[in-house]
Design an enzyme around this catalytic site. Structure first.
Site, PDB file in Angstrom:
ATOM      1  N   CYS A  81       0.530  -1.152  -0.056  1.00  0.00           N
ATOM      2  CA  CYS A  81       0.098  -0.199  -0.422  1.00  0.00           C
ATOM      3  C   CYS A  81       0.887   1.309  -0.078  1.00  0.00           C
ATOM      4  CB  CYS A  81      -1.161   0.100   1.118  1.00  0.00           C
ATOM      5  SG  CYS A  81      -2.549   0.682   0.872  1.00  0.00           S
ATOM      6  N   HIS A 170      -3.207  -5.374   0.936  1.00  0.00           N
ATOM      7  CA  HIS A 170      -2.722  -5.652   1.647  1.00  0.00           C
ATOM      8  C   HIS A 170      -3.351  -7.217   2.093  1.00  0.00           C
ATOM      9  CE1 HIS A 170      -2.578  -2.377   3.932  1.00  0.00           C
ATOM     10  NE2 HIS A 170      -3.232  -1.469   3.356  1.00  0.00           N
ATOM     11  N   GLU A 172      -1.823  -9.598   4.632  1.00  0.00           N
ATOM     12  CA  GLU A 172      -2.160  -9.383   6.043  1.00  0.00           C
ATOM     13  C   GLU A 172      -3.211  -9.514   6.761  1.00  0.00           C
ATOM     14  OE1 GLU A 172      -0.877  -6.570   4.823  1.00  0.00           O
ATOM     15  OE2 GLU A 172      -1.422  -4.841   6.375  1.00  0.00           O
TER      16      GLU A 172
END
Ligand code: XMP
Length: 603
Positions: A81, A170, A172
Site C-alpha cells: 500500500c 493488504h 496481512e
C-alpha cells in the site's frame, strides 16, 4: 536472535503494521518493527524488509520517507500500500491521488504468461483487501506489472532480479484470501521458512519475566475475566510461581449481567488469588452526563487507575514490593496510535497517559503485549487453559461504557438523500434513513466519527444487504456505518431520539438485552461461529421515551479487520422479538458494516 534471522517491518503508520508483523511470525519467521529513520546499516542486517501501509500520501509535505540509498540494498523488499507507493515514487515512478478510492474487497488478477516468486501457488484470480486513496500511475525502470484489479492497474508489480515487490492490497488481513501464501512466499524468498514459533515465544517470555521482576517483588494483575488477563496470569504464574501473582477485578458498574459473581467463581477454580473492588458508584457519578467517546474512555482509564490504587492501599500492598501487571495485547496498543505514524482511532483504557507514564518508568509489566488474540488463545492452550474459557468472546475493558451511545442528536439530510438514491438504484423496495447519532469508524488508516444509515428489511439475501452497505459507506463521506431493522419491511416516518445517560438505569437496560443475546447464542450453538458480538444501546426508538438495541456480531481473527456475521434469519427473529419484550426497547437493529470502515465497538 541475530538480525539476519529476522524480517523487519518498517512502519509508516498503518493500523495493520503490527498485524503484518504478527502474521509473518505465525507463518514461521520472527519479525521486528522498525521506524523509517534507522541508519542504513540497521536495515541491511535483516533478512528481509517489509514497508507497511500508512495514512499519508507519498507526495504530500512531511510524509515519512526513506533515503534513495535504501533502495540500493540487496535485501528482498516487499512494499505494501503506502510502502508500495513509496517504493515506486522513490525509484522514479509516479503516484497520484486516485479518482476512484477503494476500500474493501477486490479481485487480484495475475497477468498471464508472467511468473513471480511472490505469487507462487497463488490463484490467477484471488480475493484481496484494498484500502487506498492514492495509486501508482507509472513504473520505475526494471519493474513490470504482474497483477491488476478492476480499479487498480498496478496492484502488483515486481523487479524479480532484485527481489523487490510492490503490492497495493493488504496480504496481512484475512480478507485477502491468499495473503498468507504471498507472505509465506516472501519468507521463503528471505530464506527464513520455519524459523520461529509460539513455543519458542513462551520459553523466551518466561526468561524475560524472570529477569524483569526482581525476586523481592510480586505482581498485582488487573483482571477483566477475559481470555487475555487469564493467559497473562497463567504466564506470570508459570514464570514467577502462583504465590507471587495476585489478581484484582474492578467492578465498574458497566459489566455484563452476573459477570462479577460468575467470574469470581471461575477464577477461584483456576487458582487465582482474586480481590473484587466495587467502584461502580464512582464510575456512574463521573460518567453520568458524558457523551463524547474519547472523553468517556479517558475517564474510564483514569478511574481504573484510581480504583486500583485505592484497592492497593486498602490491601496494604506497597509499591516497594508490588509491580502492576496488565493483560494488554497488541491491538490494544495499536488502536491507541501505538506506532509512530499511525492515527489515533480510540484511546484504549489501558493506554491512557497515566498508564503510559507507569510503562515508561518500568512500573507495569505486560507479558502478552506483543501478541494478537488468536496467538493469545493458542498460548492459553499451551498453558492449559480450559477450552470453554478460551472460547469466551472478548469483552472490552471499558465494558458497556463503549456500548452505550450517549451522543447528542445530529442529523445528516444530505447523506440520507444520497443513500436513498443508492438504495433505490439497487432495489425499488429498499428504503434508507439516517439515524440521528454518530459512531466511531476507521477508514484508510484514519479515525472517523460519522453517521449510521438504517435500511428496511427489504431482502432476505445477505449479499444484497452487504453490497448496499459497502456502496453506502464507500460512496458517502458522512456515513461510516450501516444497519438494517430485522422484520421491519417499512421504515417508520421518523425515529425518536431519547438521550441516554451513563447511569445504572440505562446500563441495566443494556445488561438485560445483552444477556438475552448471550443466552440465545449458546442455546442456538452459534457462539463459537461468532468472534465477538457487541450489543449496543442507542438513543433512538420507534416511540418517544424508548431506545434501540444494535446487534453487532462479527467474524474476525485478530480484531484489526472484521466481517459482519450473517446470522440465520429465524434465529435473528427470535432474538429480536425477545429483546422487544423489554419495556423501554422499541427497536432492534443489525449492524451490516465490515471493519473497516466501522470499528467493532461503536465507540
Ligand atoms: P474496535 O472497536 O477498535 O475493537 O474495532 C477491536 C477490539 O478491541 C476491543 N476493545 C477494547 N478492549 N479495552 C479493551 O480491553 C478497550 O478500551 C477496548 N476498545 C476496544 C473490542 O472489544 C474489540 O474486540
Amino acid at each position: 536472535m541475530k538480525s539476519d534471522k529476522k524480517i523487519a517491518v518498517i512502519d509508516f503508520g498503518s493500523q495493520y503494521t503490527h498485524l503484518l508483523a504478527s502474521r509473518i511470525r505465525r507463518l514461521g519467521a520472527y519479525t521486528e518493527i522498525l521506524s523509517n529513520e534507522e541508519p542504513l546499516s540497521v536495515y541491511s542486517s535483516y533478512a528481509g524488509l517489509v514497508l507497511s501501509g500508512g495514512p499519508s500520501s507519498v507526495y504530500e509535505e512531511g510524509a515519512p520517507l526513506l533515503p534513495k540509498e535504501f533502495f540500493q540494498l540487496t535485501v528482498p523488499i516487499l512494499g505494501i500500500c503506502y510502502g508500495h507507493q513509496l517504493l515506486m515514487k522513490t525509484l522514479g515512478g509516479e503516484v497520484v491521488s486516485s479518482s476512484s478510492k477503494e476500500y474493501g474487497p477486490a479481485t487480484l488478477n495475475l497477468v498471464s504468461g508472467k511468473k513471480s516468486k511472490l505469487t507462487e501457488k497463488v490463484s490467477v484470480h484471488s480475493k484481496v483487501w484494498m484500502s487506498h486513496g492514492d495509486e501508482v500511475t507509472k513504473l520505475p525502470d526494471g519493474f513490470e506489472i504482474m497483477g491488476d484489479s478492476d480499479n487498480c492497474r498496478y496492484a502488483f508489480v515486481s523487479d524479480e532480479s532484485r527481489n523487490y515487490f510492490g503490492i497495493q492490497f493488504h496480504p496481512e488481513v484475512t480478507h485477502s484470501e491468499e495473503g498468507e501464501t504471498i507472505l509465506g512466499n516472501f519468507i521463503r524468498i528471505c530464506g527464513l521458512a520455519n524459523s520461529w514459533n509460539l513455543t519458542s515465544f513462551l520459553e523466551r517470555e518466561i526468561d524475560i519475566l524472570k529477569k524483569k521482576v526482581p525476586t523481592d517483588k510480586n505482581v498485582f494483575l488487573l483482571v477483566s475475566g477475559g481470555v487475555d488477563s487469564s493467559v497473562a496470569y497463567l504466564l506470570l504464574a508459570k514464570a514467577l510461581g502462583k504465590d507471587r501473582v495476585k489478581g484484582l477485578l474492578v467492578d465498574t458498574g458497566f459489566m455484563r449481567k452476573n459477570e462479577v459473581s460468575g467470574l469470581k467463581e471461575n477464577l477461584d477454580k483456576l487458582g487465582f488469588d482474586l480481590t473484587v473492588w466495587d467502584e461502580s458508584s464512582e464510575f456512574y457519578r463521573l460518567l453520568a452526563d458524558k457523551s463524547e467517546p474519547e472523553e468517556k474512555r479517558k475517564i474510564v482509564g483514569d478511574q481504573f487507575l484510581e480504583a486500583q490504587s485505592k484497592a492497593i492501599d486498602s490491601l496494604g500492598l506497597d509499591s516497594e514490593n508490588w509491580i502492576l501487571g496488565q493483560g494488554t495485547i497488541y491491538p490494544d496498543t495499536i488502536e491507541s496510535g501505538g506506532t509512530k505514524h499511525s492515527h489515533k482511532i480510540k484511546t484504549h483504557h489501558n493506554r491512557v497517559p497515566a498508564i503510559q507514564k507507569l510503562i515508561e518508568s518500568g512500573k507495569i509489566i505486560e507479558p502478552i503485549a506483543e501478541l494478537y488474540k488468536d496467538e493469545v488463545r493458542s498460548l492459553g492452550k499451551l498453558l492449559g487453559l480450559p477450552d470453554l474459557w478460551i472460547e469466551r468472546h472478548p469483552f472490552p475493558g471499558p465494558g458497556l461504557v463503549v456500548r452505550m451511545i450517549a451522543s447528542q442528536e445530529t442529523k445528516d439530510k444530505e447523506g440520507e438523500r444520497e443513500a436513498l438514491s443508492l438504495a433505490k438504484g439497487l432495489d425499488p423496495n429498499a428504503n434508507v434513513g439516517v439515524l440521528p447519532i454518530q459512531s466511531v469508524g476507521v477508514q484508510g488508516d484514519q479515525r472517523s466519527y460519522a453517521h449510521c444509515a438504517v435500511l428496511n428489511d427489504f431482502t432476505k439475501d445477505w449479499k444484497q444487504l452487504e453490497d448496499l452497505s459497502i456502496q453506502i459507506t464507500n460512496g458517502i463521506k458522512t456515513i461510516n456505518r450501516v444497519v438494517f431493522a430485522p422484520d421491519l419491511s417499512i421504515l417508520p416516518e421518523r425515529f425518536f431520539y431519547n438521550r441516554i445517560k451513563m447511569d445504572k438505569f440505562h446500563s441495566d437496560l443494556l445488561r438485560d438485552a445483552d444477556s438475552i443475546v448471550t443466552e440465545h447464542l449458546y442455546k442456538e450453538k452459534i457462539h463459537t461461529k461468532i468472534w465477538q458480538m457487541p450489543v449496543v444501546l442507542v438513543p433512538v426508538g420507534l416511540r418517544p421515551d424508548s431506545f434501540g438495541i444494535v446487534l453487532r456480531p462479527v467474524e474476525s481473527q485478530e480484531a484489526m479487520t472484521a466481517n459482519f456475521y450473517q446470522m440465520d434469519r429465524d434465529i435473528l427473529s427470535r432474538i429480536t422479538s425477545e429483546i422487544l419484550k423489554i419495556t423501554s426497547i422499541s427497536l432492534v437493529l443489525y449492524d451490516l458494516t465490515h471493519k473497516p470502515p466501522g470499528t467493532i465497538e461503536w465507540e
